[in-house]
Design a protein around this motif. Structure first.
Motif, PDB file in Angstrom:
ATOM      1  N   THR A  44       7.869  20.091  -3.115  1.00 49.45           N
ATOM      2  CA  THR A  44       8.947  19.114  -2.939  1.00 49.45           C
ATOM      3  C   THR A  44       8.614  17.735  -3.505  1.00 49.45           C
ATOM      4  O   THR A  44       9.514  16.996  -3.854  1.00 49.45           O
ATOM      5  CB  THR A  44       9.307  18.971  -1.454  1.00 49.45           C
ATOM      6  OG1 THR A  44       8.131  18.595  -0.733  1.00 49.45           O
ATOM      7  CG2 THR A  44       9.873  20.266  -0.908  1.00 49.45           C
ATOM      8  N   GLU A  45       7.350  17.377  -3.552  1.00 49.86           N
ATOM      9  CA  GLU A  45       6.962  16.046  -4.011  1.00 49.86           C
ATOM     10  C   GLU A  45       5.877  16.158  -5.069  1.00 49.86           C
ATOM     11  O   GLU A  45       4.892  16.869  -4.889  1.00 49.86           O
ATOM     12  CB  GLU A  45       6.435  15.235  -2.822  1.00 49.86           C
ATOM     13  CG  GLU A  45       6.092  13.808  -3.152  1.00 49.86           C
ATOM     14  CD  GLU A  45       5.627  13.034  -1.921  1.00 49.86           C
ATOM     15  OE1 GLU A  45       4.729  12.192  -2.078  1.00 49.86           O
ATOM     16  OE2 GLU A  45       6.144  13.280  -0.829  1.00 49.86           O
ATOM     17  N   ARG A  46       6.079  15.444  -6.185  1.00 47.53           N
ATOM     18  CA  ARG A  46       5.081  15.465  -7.255  1.00 47.53           C
ATOM     19  C   ARG A  46       3.840  14.694  -6.833  1.00 47.53           C
ATOM     20  O   ARG A  46       3.917  13.711  -6.112  1.00 47.53           O
ATOM     21  CB  ARG A  46       5.649  14.811  -8.514  1.00 47.53           C
ATOM     22  CG  ARG A  46       6.703  15.645  -9.185  1.00 47.53           C
ATOM     23  CD  ARG A  46       7.254  14.966 -10.420  1.00 47.53           C
ATOM     24  NE  ARG A  46       6.208  14.527 -11.319  1.00 47.53           N
ATOM     25  CZ  ARG A  46       6.244  13.403 -12.035  1.00 47.53           C
ATOM     26  NH1 ARG A  46       7.290  12.609 -11.975  1.00 47.53           N
ATOM     27  NH2 ARG A  46       5.254  13.076 -12.836  1.00 47.53           N
ATOM     28  N   ILE A  47       2.694  15.141  -7.306  1.00 47.88           N
ATOM     29  CA  ILE A  47       1.444  14.414  -7.126  1.00 47.88           C
ATOM     30  C   ILE A  47       1.037  13.904  -8.507  1.00 47.88           C
ATOM     31  O   ILE A  47       0.800  14.687  -9.423  1.00 47.88           O
ATOM     32  CB  ILE A  47       0.349  15.307  -6.522  1.00 47.88           C
ATOM     33  CG1 ILE A  47       0.778  15.777  -5.136  1.00 47.88           C
ATOM     34  CG2 ILE A  47      -0.970  14.558  -6.464  1.00 47.88           C
ATOM     35  CD1 ILE A  47      -0.155  16.765  -4.496  1.00 47.88           C
ATOM     36  N   THR A  48       0.997  12.589  -8.625  1.00 50.56           N
ATOM     37  CA  THR A  48       0.690  11.952  -9.901  1.00 50.56           C
ATOM     38  C   THR A  48      -0.538  11.057  -9.750  1.00 50.56           C
ATOM     39  O   THR A  48      -1.055  10.866  -8.639  1.00 50.56           O
ATOM     40  CB  THR A  48       1.875  11.086 -10.367  1.00 50.56           C
ATOM     41  OG1 THR A  48       2.029   9.989  -9.450  1.00 50.56           O
ATOM     42  CG2 THR A  48       3.169  11.895 -10.447  1.00 50.56           C
ATOM     43  N   GLU A  49      -0.957  10.476 -10.843  1.00 55.36           N
ATOM     44  CA  GLU A  49      -2.057   9.508 -10.799  1.00 55.36           C
ATOM     45  C   GLU A  49      -1.697   8.358  -9.862  1.00 55.36           C
ATOM     46  O   GLU A  49      -2.531   7.904  -9.076  1.00 55.36           O
ATOM     47  CB  GLU A  49      -2.361   8.952 -12.198  1.00 55.36           C
ATOM     48  CG  GLU A  49      -2.946   9.962 -13.158  1.00 55.36           C
ATOM     49  CD  GLU A  49      -1.885  10.641 -14.016  1.00 55.36           C
ATOM     50  OE1 GLU A  49      -0.677  10.643 -13.653  1.00 55.36           O
ATOM     51  OE2 GLU A  49      -2.264  11.179 -15.072  1.00 55.36           O
ATOM     52  N   ASN A  50      -0.454   7.901  -9.924  1.00 55.46           N
ATOM     53  CA  ASN A  50      -0.022   6.806  -9.055  1.00 55.46           C
ATOM     54  C   ASN A  50      -0.074   7.208  -7.582  1.00 55.46           C
ATOM     55  O   ASN A  50      -0.402   6.387  -6.722  1.00 55.46           O
ATOM     56  CB  ASN A  50       1.382   6.336  -9.428  1.00 55.46           C
ATOM     57  CG  ASN A  50       1.394   5.578 -10.729  1.00 55.46           C
ATOM     58  OD1 ASN A  50       0.380   5.057 -11.169  1.00 55.46           O
ATOM     59  ND2 ASN A  50       2.547   5.518 -11.357  1.00 55.46           N
ATOM     60  N   THR A  51       0.247   8.461  -7.290  1.00 59.49           N
ATOM     61  CA  THR A  51       0.145   8.967  -5.915  1.00 59.49           C
ATOM     62  C   THR A  51      -1.282   8.791  -5.412  1.00 59.49           C
ATOM     63  O   THR A  51      -1.510   8.283  -4.311  1.00 59.49           O
ATOM     64  CB  THR A  51       0.519  10.464  -5.856  1.00 59.49           C
ATOM     65  OG1 THR A  51       1.804  10.661  -6.430  1.00 59.49           O
ATOM     66  CG2 THR A  51       0.469  11.003  -4.444  1.00 59.49           C
ATOM     67  N   LEU A  52      -2.247   9.206  -6.224  1.00 62.19           N
ATOM     68  CA  LEU A  52      -3.649   9.142  -5.812  1.00 62.19           C
ATOM     69  C   LEU A  52      -4.121   7.703  -5.671  1.00 62.19           C
ATOM     70  O   LEU A  52      -4.892   7.386  -4.755  1.00 62.19           O
ATOM     71  CB  LEU A  52      -4.523   9.906  -6.810  1.00 62.19           C
ATOM     72  CG  LEU A  52      -4.197  11.402  -6.951  1.00 62.19           C
ATOM     73  CD1 LEU A  52      -5.150  12.065  -7.927  1.00 62.19           C
ATOM     74  CD2 LEU A  52      -4.214  12.090  -5.601  1.00 62.19           C
TER      75      LEU A  52
END
Length: 96
Positions: A44-52
């Protein structure tokens, strides 16, 4: 959007901050984000560099005791040393 209206968009309320990264940080961050993105069981939710990056900031803000030092290297070293599992410290003390 009026303050009384709640949004489900995770991007609402975010503010941009440009941070230069070392080449090794950039590559490792990209690889880790891709691995986590691919390994998700719920899509449901993308994990990106910004997420981390946001997660790392949340950890630092929640645990300011991890930070001690006068330089970036000192701050990093103290934080990483503080995060070491207790077993590592005990095995190091047991070594002659």
């Amino acid at each position: 959007m009026p303050p009384s209206t709640k949004s489900t968009d995770p991007a609402d309320g975010l503010r941009p901050k440009w941070v230069p990264l070392r080449k090794d940080q950039y590559q490792t961050l990209t690889d880790l984000a891709r691995e986590l993105q691919d390994a998700r069981s719920v899509k449901t939710e993308r994990i990106t560099e910004n997420t981390l990056i946001r997660v790392a900031i949340d950890i630092i803000v929640a645990h300011p005791e991890l930070l001690a030092g006068n330089t970036e290297d000192e701050l990093r070293s103290h934080a990483l040393l503080s995060l070491r599992p207790q077993a590592d410290e005990e095995s190091t003390r047991a070594d002659p």
